[in-house]
Design a protein around this motif. Sequence first.
Motif, PDB file in Angstrom:
ATOM      1  N   GLY A 124       0.802  -1.226   0.000  1.00 20.83           N
ATOM      2  CA  GLY A 124       0.000   0.000   0.000  1.00 20.83           C
ATOM      3  C   GLY A 124       0.828   1.266   0.000  1.00 20.83           C
ATOM      4  O   GLY A 124       0.352   2.330  -0.434  1.00 20.83           O
ATOM      5  N   ASN A 125       2.075   1.188   0.450  1.00 22.89           N
ATOM      6  CA  ASN A 125       2.969   2.342   0.443  1.00 22.89           C
ATOM      7  C   ASN A 125       3.846   2.417  -0.797  1.00 22.89           C
ATOM      8  O   ASN A 125       4.710   3.294  -0.877  1.00 22.89           O
ATOM      9  CB  ASN A 125       3.832   2.342   1.700  1.00 22.89           C
ATOM     10  N   VAL A 148       0.152  -1.079 -14.526  1.00 23.90           N
ATOM     11  CA  VAL A 148       0.088  -1.675 -13.193  1.00 23.90           C
ATOM     12  C   VAL A 148      -1.024  -0.966 -12.424  1.00 23.90           C
ATOM     13  O   VAL A 148      -0.924   0.238 -12.154  1.00 23.90           O
ATOM     14  CB  VAL A 148       1.428  -1.536 -12.449  1.00 23.90           C
ATOM     15  N   GLN A 149      -2.097  -1.688 -12.110  1.00 26.97           N
ATOM     16  CA  GLN A 149      -3.180  -1.099 -11.326  1.00 26.97           C
ATOM     17  C   GLN A 149      -2.865  -1.243  -9.842  1.00 26.97           C
ATOM     18  O   GLN A 149      -2.359  -2.266  -9.393  1.00 26.97           O
ATOM     19  CB  GLN A 149      -4.509  -1.783 -11.628  1.00 26.97           C
ATOM     20  N   SER A 150      -3.180  -0.193  -9.071  1.00 30.59           N
ATOM     21  CA  SER A 150      -2.984  -0.266  -7.621  1.00 30.59           C
ATOM     22  C   SER A 150      -3.822   0.800  -6.931  1.00 30.59           C
ATOM     23  O   SER A 150      -4.343   1.719  -7.569  1.00 30.59           O
ATOM     24  CB  SER A 150      -1.513  -0.086  -7.248  1.00 30.59           C
ATOM     25  N   ASP A 175      -8.377   6.113  -1.470  1.00 32.84           N
ATOM     26  CA  ASP A 175      -8.509   7.492  -1.944  1.00 32.84           C
ATOM     27  C   ASP A 175      -8.300   7.567  -3.448  1.00 32.84           C
ATOM     28  O   ASP A 175      -8.935   8.375  -4.125  1.00 32.84           O
ATOM     29  CB  ASP A 175      -7.497   8.387  -1.232  1.00 32.84           C
ATOM     30  N   PHE A 176      -7.396   6.731  -3.955  1.00 29.79           N
ATOM     31  CA  PHE A 176      -7.119   6.696  -5.387  1.00 29.79           C
ATOM     32  C   PHE A 176      -6.921   5.254  -5.832  1.00 29.79           C
ATOM     33  O   PHE A 176      -6.367   4.428  -5.109  1.00 29.79           O
ATOM     34  CB  PHE A 176      -5.849   7.501  -5.733  1.00 29.79           C
ATOM     35  N   ALA A 206      -1.477  -4.877  -8.819  1.00 27.07           N
ATOM     36  CA  ALA A 206      -0.710  -4.922  -7.571  1.00 27.07           C
ATOM     37  C   ALA A 206      -1.599  -4.872  -6.335  1.00 27.07           C
ATOM     38  O   ALA A 206      -1.143  -5.152  -5.231  1.00 27.07           O
ATOM     39  CB  ALA A 206       0.287  -3.764  -7.539  1.00 27.07           C
ATOM     40  N   GLY A 207      -2.866  -4.492  -6.530  1.00 25.24           N
ATOM     41  CA  GLY A 207      -3.767  -4.367  -5.383  1.00 25.24           C
ATOM     42  C   GLY A 207      -3.362  -3.203  -4.497  1.00 25.24           C
ATOM     43  O   GLY A 207      -3.177  -2.100  -4.991  1.00 25.24           O
ATOM     44  N   PRO A 208      -3.302  -3.373  -3.185  1.00 27.50           N
ATOM     45  CA  PRO A 208      -3.142  -4.661  -2.511  1.00 27.50           C
ATOM     46  C   PRO A 208      -4.408  -5.498  -2.330  1.00 27.50           C
ATOM     47  O   PRO A 208      -4.301  -6.658  -1.938  1.00 27.50           O
ATOM     48  CB  PRO A 208      -2.576  -4.258  -1.144  1.00 27.50           C
TER      49      PRO A 208
END
Length: 281
Positions: A124-125, A148-150, A175-176, A206-208
């Motif tokens: 997430g970071n 890459v989606q995240s 948030d995004f 990539a999620g998470p």
Amino acid sequence: DQLLAAVYDAALPPLDPAANEPLVIEAIDTTVEVAAGVKLNAWTFDGVVPGKVVRMRQGDALDFTLRNNGAIGHSIDFHAAQIPWDVHYKTIVPGDEISFKWTANFPGVFMYHCGTGPVLEHIGNGMYGAVIVDPAAGFAPAREYVLVQSEFYLKQGSGGAWDGDIGRMAAVQPDFVTFNGAANQYQQQPLVAAPGELIRLYVMNAGPTLFSAFHVIGALFDTVYVEGNPANPLRGIQTWTIPPGGGATFELTIPEAGKYPFVTHSFAYTGLGAVGLIEVK
């Protein structure tokens, strides 16, 4: 409207003849822009989110080193590798490094990420990237992009920037939702192709946590290769689901000039930034 200072180049470079040379990736704490004017105090690989794309050929071996220049312990997990987690994916302390070798036995679109707990927080970071493993026989020539989606989950941080919020991550309150680390960037600077040109999109999620429902508005996918493996073709697909930690390769041709949005078709999240444009001209 405010614009991003820089747009992540989605064009996939050709396979480097030196791809078998040793690869070093550094864990670095830095600030990245995740939406126009919104900066995140991120944990990164090599100072960018997502990390650099690693492109290999099926059967290639990679000599790899991770160096930890961050403030806390980090590690790396290559989904394309078949090696023991307890030996090679160990957390290393700041200032330390770990080296190992692995072979890409399967072609596809794979994730790499920090595997240090809580993994949710490290991904997430910002600690993730894509490995593209070309099949041994290769694919036909095409206009190639990697997406890459995240998700990003934010709370007020220091220095006028935001920090990742583990509470919002756990509650799945993003948030995004982005492609290549920044909301709406490919509306600001669309991907380009010519009418009738074969387009190949390597998409990794990539999620998470969220699934991707990948779709191009105004087009159909001639072929979707599940996990990016040419042994897994599906034809004439409208939308394909990619789980967190998964990937797929999409081939399409667009006959008419115009603008064609690509999105996650989970529309509660599309409006959070997971929409870009392919401009055919």
